[in-house]
Design a protein around this motif. Structure first.
Motif, PDB file in Angstrom:
ATOM      1  N   TRP B  95       0.845  -1.198   0.000  1.00  0.00           N
ATOM      2  CA  TRP B  95       0.000   0.000   0.000  1.00  0.00           C
ATOM      3  C   TRP B  95       0.880   1.248   0.000  1.00  0.00           C
ATOM      4  CZ3 TRP B  95      -4.838   1.347  -0.956  1.00  0.00           C
ATOM      5  CH2 TRP B  95      -5.257   2.622  -0.574  1.00  0.00           C
ATOM      6  N   ARG B  96       1.955   1.197   0.795  1.00  0.00           N
ATOM      7  CA  ARG B  96       2.835   2.360   0.947  1.00  0.00           C
ATOM      8  C   ARG B  96       3.646   2.608  -0.326  1.00  0.00           C
ATOM      9  NH1 ARG B  96       6.214   0.608   4.525  1.00  0.00           N
ATOM     10  NH2 ARG B  96       4.972  -1.163   5.239  1.00  0.00           N
ATOM     11  N   THR B  97       4.014   1.550  -1.023  1.00  0.00           N
ATOM     12  CA  THR B  97       4.847   1.727  -2.217  1.00  0.00           C
ATOM     13  C   THR B  97       4.003   2.066  -3.453  1.00  0.00           C
ATOM     14  OG1 THR B  97       4.770  -0.654  -2.602  1.00  0.00           O
ATOM     15  CG2 THR B  97       6.675   0.167  -1.404  1.00  0.00           C
ATOM     16  N   ALA B  98       2.685   1.866  -3.355  1.00  0.00           N
ATOM     17  CA  ALA B  98       1.829   2.169  -4.511  1.00  0.00           C
ATOM     18  C   ALA B  98       1.676   3.674  -4.676  1.00  0.00           C
ATOM     19  CB  ALA B  98       0.465   1.520  -4.319  1.00  0.00           C
ATOM     20  N   THR B  99       1.554   4.137  -5.925  1.00  0.00           N
ATOM     21  CA  THR B  99       1.321   5.562  -6.178  1.00  0.00           C
ATOM     22  C   THR B  99      -0.125   5.890  -5.817  1.00  0.00           C
ATOM     23  OG1 THR B  99       0.548   5.188  -8.424  1.00  0.00           O
ATOM     24  CG2 THR B  99       2.918   5.495  -8.146  1.00  0.00           C
ATOM     25  N   PRO B 100      -0.435   7.169  -5.556  1.00  0.00           N
ATOM     26  CA  PRO B 100      -1.822   7.543  -5.216  1.00  0.00           C
ATOM     27  C   PRO B 100      -2.828   7.086  -6.268  1.00  0.00           C
ATOM     28  CG  PRO B 100      -0.353   9.389  -4.807  1.00  0.00           C
ATOM     29  CD  PRO B 100       0.483   8.319  -5.438  1.00  0.00           C
ATOM     30  N   GLU B 101      -2.435   7.154  -7.550  1.00  0.00           N
ATOM     31  CA  GLU B 101      -3.372   6.701  -8.598  1.00  0.00           C
ATOM     32  C   GLU B 101      -3.606   5.197  -8.479  1.00  0.00           C
ATOM     33  OE1 GLU B 101      -0.250   8.495 -10.684  1.00  0.00           O
ATOM     34  OE2 GLU B 101      -1.038   9.565  -8.944  1.00  0.00           O
ATOM     35  N   GLN B 102      -2.500   4.449  -8.226  1.00  0.00           N
ATOM     36  CA  GLN B 102      -2.630   2.991  -8.066  1.00  0.00           C
ATOM     37  C   GLN B 102      -3.523   2.676  -6.864  1.00  0.00           C
ATOM     38  OE1 GLN B 102       1.516   1.829  -7.907  1.00  0.00           O
ATOM     39  NE2 GLN B 102       1.366   0.841  -9.914  1.00  0.00           N
ATOM     40  N   GLN B 103      -3.319   3.431  -5.779  1.00  0.00           N
ATOM     41  CA  GLN B 103      -4.135   3.196  -4.581  1.00  0.00           C
ATOM     42  C   GLN B 103      -5.619   3.386  -4.896  1.00  0.00           C
ATOM     43  OE1 GLN B 103      -2.634   5.832  -1.563  1.00  0.00           O
ATOM     44  NE2 GLN B 103      -0.927   4.480  -1.025  1.00  0.00           N
ATOM     45  N   ASP B 199       4.985  -5.919  -8.401  1.00  0.00           N
ATOM     46  CA  ASP B 199       4.484  -4.814  -9.214  1.00  0.00           C
ATOM     47  C   ASP B 199       2.971  -4.650  -8.991  1.00  0.00           C
ATOM     48  OD1 ASP B 199       3.708  -3.034 -11.123  1.00  0.00           O
ATOM     49  OD2 ASP B 199       4.672  -4.063 -12.812  1.00  0.00           O
ATOM     50  N   GLY B 201       1.029  -2.611 -10.290  1.00  0.00           N
ATOM     51  CA  GLY B 201       0.370  -2.422 -11.586  1.00  0.00           C
ATOM     52  C   GLY B 201      -0.141  -3.738 -12.153  1.00  0.00           C
TER      53      GLY B 201
END
Lengths: 264, 214
Positions: B95-103, B199, B201
């Protein structure tokens, strides 16, 4: 004709043997998961507790394929042909037959109330429950619980050890597999004398048991295959959580040995 | 190395003192307070589960087509289940490594996955009954024990985990016969990510495929 064929078949056999050996070596080399160095990934690796994952996955895939062509259709046919009440009866009979093994495990887990429950269940269900077809004892205040060799070893403080996916058995661990062997030893049917048709009965029960168990998880396993991104990991997680919950329930069963009606 | 350890032990002393003081001061009054607060939230959370269960059962056992039932269940999920929190938990450290868009993408997909899996099961639960039992506190959450019965099926022990993190009671997990649904989902995603180069993504792509299959 024979003379020509003979050396060729031998050659084929050695080639097959060599290929098999190579495959085995490859499996051995690929058999261990590499330990990650990143701390977060390492914590995850340790929590997964599945160092033999690559090998386990191979066995899982083979089991799944074999199952799809053998056991699964049989279980589907069983569900199609036999109505639910009858299937419940079969499963009850099998569970009643396994009562002695459950009883011994209750005793070795040092859980006298559970052993008493199992004893009463066997007595009631074998008689009033018509050879175990109906689980009357559950309604009479002796609910069913799980007990097996794996749980007994856990009660004695043995850790589960790494995850194993075994052929025919499925999700397991060194502790559960040892417990499984113990359960065979605890089952009176293991010691039936030869020559009375009892051996055949024993094998028949074993076969019916496998089909009945497979039938009971038909929908659940299909659901996992459909919804999980990694069914292998999902099954591993479900197996672990379920086993731990059974062990916790056993550990937290602190009912006194003297029954309620006696102390009132 | 020795420097660090001496530093930490020097620091630990005041901390321990402060902790001791804090407990000495508050101890006489806390037990009563805490247990009263717990008892209140326990009873409230049990009532919350009871009310939610009744509303869900009314939909499941009620008349109407599968599509109508789906539409009736949706507001209950939105209101009484903290799906965002469950989604965050299931992604774990990623969750922390994901970008805001990914989140955002992942959370939206997770809502759909959860809704689909619940909708799939609505039919199986016809004739369901539920008995709400005791509520207990653990790690700041309330575990409400229930027994779920279905016709011709053995009863199942199911715990509903309630959190007040959003200011109102909301479901954050369901533990069926000792199996936590969110923990199972989390290990599924963790394993998928471990085999797909960590990943997020690719996880999102896989969830998209899964949702479109439904």
């Amino acid at each position: 004709m024979q003379q020509i064929q003979h050396p060729r078949s031998q050659k084929a056999r050695t080639a097959a043997g060599r290929a098999g050996l190579a495959a085995l070596l490859a499996l051995g080399a690929a058999g261990c998961a590499t330990k990650p160095t990143d701390p977060a990934a390492l914590a995850e690796y340790n929590q997964r507790n599945d160092p033999l994952e690559p090998t386990n996955r191979v066995i899982y895939r083979v089991s799944k394929t074999v199952d799809a062509y053998t056991l699964k259709p049989v279980a589907q046919a069983y569900v199609w042909a036999v109505p639910l009440p009858a299937r419940t009866g079969v499963s009850n009979v099998l569970s009643n037959i396994s009562s002695p093994a459950v009883f011994f495990n209750d005793v070795f887990e040092a859980k006298p109330r559970r052993a008493g429950d199992t004893f009463m269940r066997f007595l009631i269900n074998s008689t009033v429950g018509v050879a175990g077809v109906f689980d009357v004892a559950a309604d009479w205040g002796y609910p069913k619980h799980s007990a097996n060799g794996g749980m007994t070893l856990a009660a004695w403080g043995l850790p589960s050890g790494p995850y194993l996916f075994l052929p025919l058995i499925g999700p397991s661990s060194p502790r559960a597999a040892t417990g499984f062997a113990m359960d065979v030893g605890f089952s009176p049917l293991t010691y039936v004398p030869r020559g009375y048709g009892l051996i055949t009965l024993n094998w028949a029960l074993y076969g019916v048991g496998i089909v009945s168990t497979r039938a009971s998880v038909l929908n659940d396993l299909d659901q996992i295959q459909k919804t999980a991104l990694d069914p292998y990991a999902t099954i591993r997680s479900l197996y672990r959580q379920h086993t731990n919950a059974e062990i916790e329930a056993m550990r937290n069963d602190h009912r006194a040995t003297v029954p309620d009606w006696y102390s009132h | 190395m020795p420097k660090i350890s001496s530093l930490s032990s020097a620091r630990r002393l005041p901390f321990v003192l402060a902790l001791g003081l804090a407990t000495a001061v508050t101890a006489p009054m806390t037990p009563g307070l805490i247990s009263a607060a717990h008892a209140q939230s326990n009873a409230g959370d049990a009532a919350f589960v009871q009310s939610l269960a009744q509303r869900m059962i009314a939909v499941v056992n009620g008349p109407g087509s599968a599509a109508e039932k789906k539409a009736q269940i949706q507001p209950l999920l939105d209101q009484d289940v903290d799906v965002d929190a469950i989604a965050r938990f299931c992604l774990g450290r990623f969750w922390r490594t994901a970008t805001p868009e990914q989140q955002a993408q992942y959370t939206a997909l997770f809502h759909q996955v959860l809704t689909n899996s619940i909708d799939d099961k609505l039919g199986e639960y016809r004739g369901v009954g539920i008995t709400v039992g005791q509520a207990t506190q653990q790690d700041g959450k309330t575990y409400v024990a229930t027994v779920i019965s279905r016709p011709n099926q053995p009863t199942a022990n199911v715990q509903w985990v309630i959190s007040h993190a959003t200011g109102q009671p909301r479901i954050v997990d369901v533990v069926a016969e000792g199996v936590s649904l969110s923990l199972t989902q989390r290990s599924d995603y963790a394993s998928f990510l471990a085999h797909n180069g960590n990943d997020v993504g690719r996880l999102i792509a896989a969830l998209k495929r899964q949702v479109s299959r439904e």
